[in-house]
Motif scaffolding. Sequence first.
Motif, PDB file in Angstrom:
ATOM      1  N   MET A  87       4.107   3.241 -12.366  1.00 11.90           N
ATOM      2  CA  MET A  87       3.951   3.095 -10.929  1.00 11.90           C
ATOM      3  C   MET A  87       2.471   3.228 -10.540  1.00 11.90           C
ATOM      4  N   PHE A  90       0.793  -0.020 -11.226  1.00 12.71           N
ATOM      5  CA  PHE A  90       1.306  -0.959 -10.226  1.00 12.71           C
ATOM      6  C   PHE A  90       0.565  -0.765  -8.893  1.00 12.71           C
ATOM      7  N   SER A  91       0.368   0.491  -8.510  1.00 16.41           N
ATOM      8  CA  SER A  91      -0.376   0.793  -7.285  1.00 16.41           C
ATOM      9  C   SER A  91      -1.819   0.283  -7.361  1.00 16.41           C
ATOM     10  N   MET A  94      -1.795  -3.388  -6.712  1.00 13.13           N
ATOM     11  CA  MET A  94      -1.578  -3.658  -5.284  1.00 13.13           C
ATOM     12  C   MET A  94      -2.859  -3.415  -4.489  1.00 13.13           C
ATOM     13  N   ASP A  95      -3.548  -2.310  -4.803  1.00 12.40           N
ATOM     14  CA  ASP A  95      -4.810  -2.023  -4.109  1.00 12.40           C
ATOM     15  C   ASP A  95      -5.805  -3.168  -4.327  1.00 12.40           C
ATOM     16  N   MET A  98      -4.765  -6.223  -2.302  1.00 10.82           N
ATOM     17  CA  MET A  98      -5.055  -6.013  -0.883  1.00 10.82           C
ATOM     18  C   MET A  98      -6.555  -6.146  -0.631  1.00 10.82           C
ATOM     19  N   GLU A  99      -7.320  -5.545  -1.516  1.00 11.70           N
ATOM     20  CA  GLU A  99      -8.783  -5.579  -1.388  1.00 11.70           C
ATOM     21  C   GLU A  99      -9.291  -7.025  -1.438  1.00 11.70           C
ATOM     22  N   PHE A 122       5.515  -8.359 -12.095  1.00 13.69           N
ATOM     23  CA  PHE A 122       6.198  -7.539 -11.091  1.00 13.69           C
ATOM     24  C   PHE A 122       5.346  -7.442  -9.825  1.00 13.69           C
ATOM     25  N   CYS A 126       6.171  -8.847  -5.819  1.00 17.46           N
ATOM     26  CA  CYS A 126       6.229  -7.941  -4.654  1.00 17.46           C
ATOM     27  C   CYS A 126       5.143  -8.181  -3.629  1.00 17.46           C
ATOM     28  N   TYR A 127       3.962  -8.552  -4.084  1.00 16.82           N
ATOM     29  CA  TYR A 127       2.828  -8.643  -3.147  1.00 16.82           C
ATOM     30  C   TYR A 127       3.120  -9.744  -2.127  1.00 16.82           C
ATOM     31  N   ILE A 163      12.162  -0.519 -13.282  1.00 17.78           N
ATOM     32  CA  ILE A 163      11.747  -0.999 -11.961  1.00 17.78           C
ATOM     33  C   ILE A 163      11.109  -2.370 -12.149  1.00 17.78           C
TER      34      ILE A 163
END
Lengths: 369, 369
Positions: A87, A90-91, A94-95, A98-99, A122, A126-127, A163
């Motif tokens: 996780m 994964f975070s 995502m960061d 987003m950046e 994955f 999700c993004y 997950i």
Amino acid sequence: MAESQATKQVYRVDLGARAYDIHIEAGCLKRIGEALNGLFSRPARCMVISNVTIAPLYMASVRTSLEQAGWQVSECILPDGERYKTMESFSLIMDALMEARLSRNEPVIALGGGVVGDMTGFAASCYRRGIPFIQIPTTVLAQVDSSVGGKTAINHPHGKNMIGAFYQPRLVWVDPEVLHTLAAREIRAGIAEAIKYGLIRDAAFFDWMCSNMQAALALDPAVISTMIHTCCRHKAEVVMQDETEQGMRALLNLGHTFGHAIESMTRYTTYLHGEAVALGTLLAARLSEQTGHAPAGTETKIAACYQQAGLPLTMPDFDAALWLDAMGHDKKNVGARIRYILLRGIGDGFIAEDIQPESIRRLIASYHA
Amino acid sequence: MAESQATKQVYRVDLGARAYDIHIEAGCLKRIGEALNGLFSRPARCMVISNVTIAPLYMASVRTSLEQAGWQVSECILPDGERYKTMESFSLIMDALMEARLSRNEPVIALGGGVVGDMTGFAASCYRRGIPFIQIPTTVLAQVDSSVGGKTAINHPHGKNMIGAFYQPRLVWVDPEVLHTLAAREIRAGIAEAIKYGLIRDAAFFDWMCSNMQAALALDPAVISTMIHTCCRHKAEVVMQDETEQGMRALLNLGHTFGHAIESMTRYTTYLHGEAVALGTLLAARLSEQTGHAPAGTETKIAACYQQAGLPLTMPDFDAALWLDAMGHDKKNVGARIRYILLRGIGDGFIAEDIQPESIRRLIASYHA
């Protein structure tokens, strides 16, 4: 059986609106930019996700190709190894997305082995509820197996790949030349997944793998190419019949119920995934014999092939209760059916749902006799 | 326009293999067990996910119904509020699912408002790569809008709903009686999303909402029931035409580009989602007028309706640069098209992709003149 290799080979994974090509060609890495331009109406932004081992070797080549084709490239570099398929990683992805503010139509590219591919897929699923993703597998394991088929996931501390999502790539771009920078151990582990296809559905390919093992380990171009083609063809055939594993796709999990338990019990620090799968396959073969499904000698034949491949053959020593728990046979799960993939013989896998904990205890005990 | 309500109404959201019913009936909460038995071949385990506000009110009733129908029930209770729609809460749900060892065919049930529904749906989409999920919406907002259509997500610190999936529920089970325990402010916020359907595609329903506002706020059963039926019908129609928002589904985002910016700039602590959407809709209406798409007076008409509903009308005071950044118009995004949903008038929404940052600056400046 194994077909002879051509310079370039393309398999279409026909999943209707989610169809895509597996493109296999020596040296194709440096043409990924053109490939992307064939998929998108115009170059825009993209992000390449890789790890600290692979990025120094291949990121520059990938970036150059993409930039020459007009793409604006961001990077996200993760630590290397199954124990980082978490996780937290994964975070981090995502960061980074987003950046970089990737929009819904801009792709992420997985440049790495199974861990990078699984996590990138994955994250892509999700993004913004799903953006395109491309697989550039750089290990034997990823080239013969994990980059195709759309299984994406991260691990949970209590279970592998718990997950995730079924989310297909838009393209799988396979360059066998990148395998030359792999450690020998990584090559062996990947070969375990190749052998799997022989075991579950192609006895002739199993024999061919045994006969060509030294050439495969030495990354002989003709042998490696044939091996990748054959595995990708099998994988594509299975996925087209059962994309979300309602039935026969589960055959691809041969050795994985046991293998995941081994990885989980050793906290992903001792065995590579392919090594754990090899050990798990030996367990599945012995269980097939003990339950009267496979002829005597099946396990021995497989072990001989693994031995040639230099794969581990010694079973880790855990209590049967630990095995049962790691595979989901715990008190809470009374009556739950754990699926095991067993063999009727080499080349003939099947799904068994009637295996009782007692059979597993007997199996584990047989290693400590 | 609004149809008159019946005691019980069922809409089928026809999405082929992913089709499901929206069942609307006063008092149906205590029959969720039977409903589940209609969906699954036999009762097994399930998990109800709720929050600290809703669980004390309705968990016992749901649990009793499920247990009487033969289900084994686990619970996962989260903190209440949009600011908890985070990766951390997602992790808590995953831990609970792992702990309960739910299998691939065992459902999770979202008992709560939009936040609980969005998080539960996303968790269901990921756990073991997807397990069944059921929506039991308990707020006006969730009953008229968010529980239908399969948009699931969590927030990222830099943007709302940035991590999620399109993942349809197997059933939406709507009991309007549960609305009686809602705070007045929650009812008002939900009504903002109901008004939205009038604004984008049903002028008669907008008028009907304005005329019946006091009865709606007082939760008059006939009015509430008609309101829910009408909104669910609109939502189902839109989702059936464009499940994954390739086009017209974006109309449902009226007020949301601005609204999400408001929520993000105030860190989810100041406005309820529906309140932010109402403010965002006023901005969209004014922008529609300023760009010559909507007749003068459109914003005023909407504001009058919101005023009756007791929704906030005063725009929060942020610099235009902050607005632009929160909506993705930043330096990195030069040339990126931000989609705005505008109005040609009441009941006639459309997607505008040609709005320039300059128009947004003028819009924001008009509040500080």
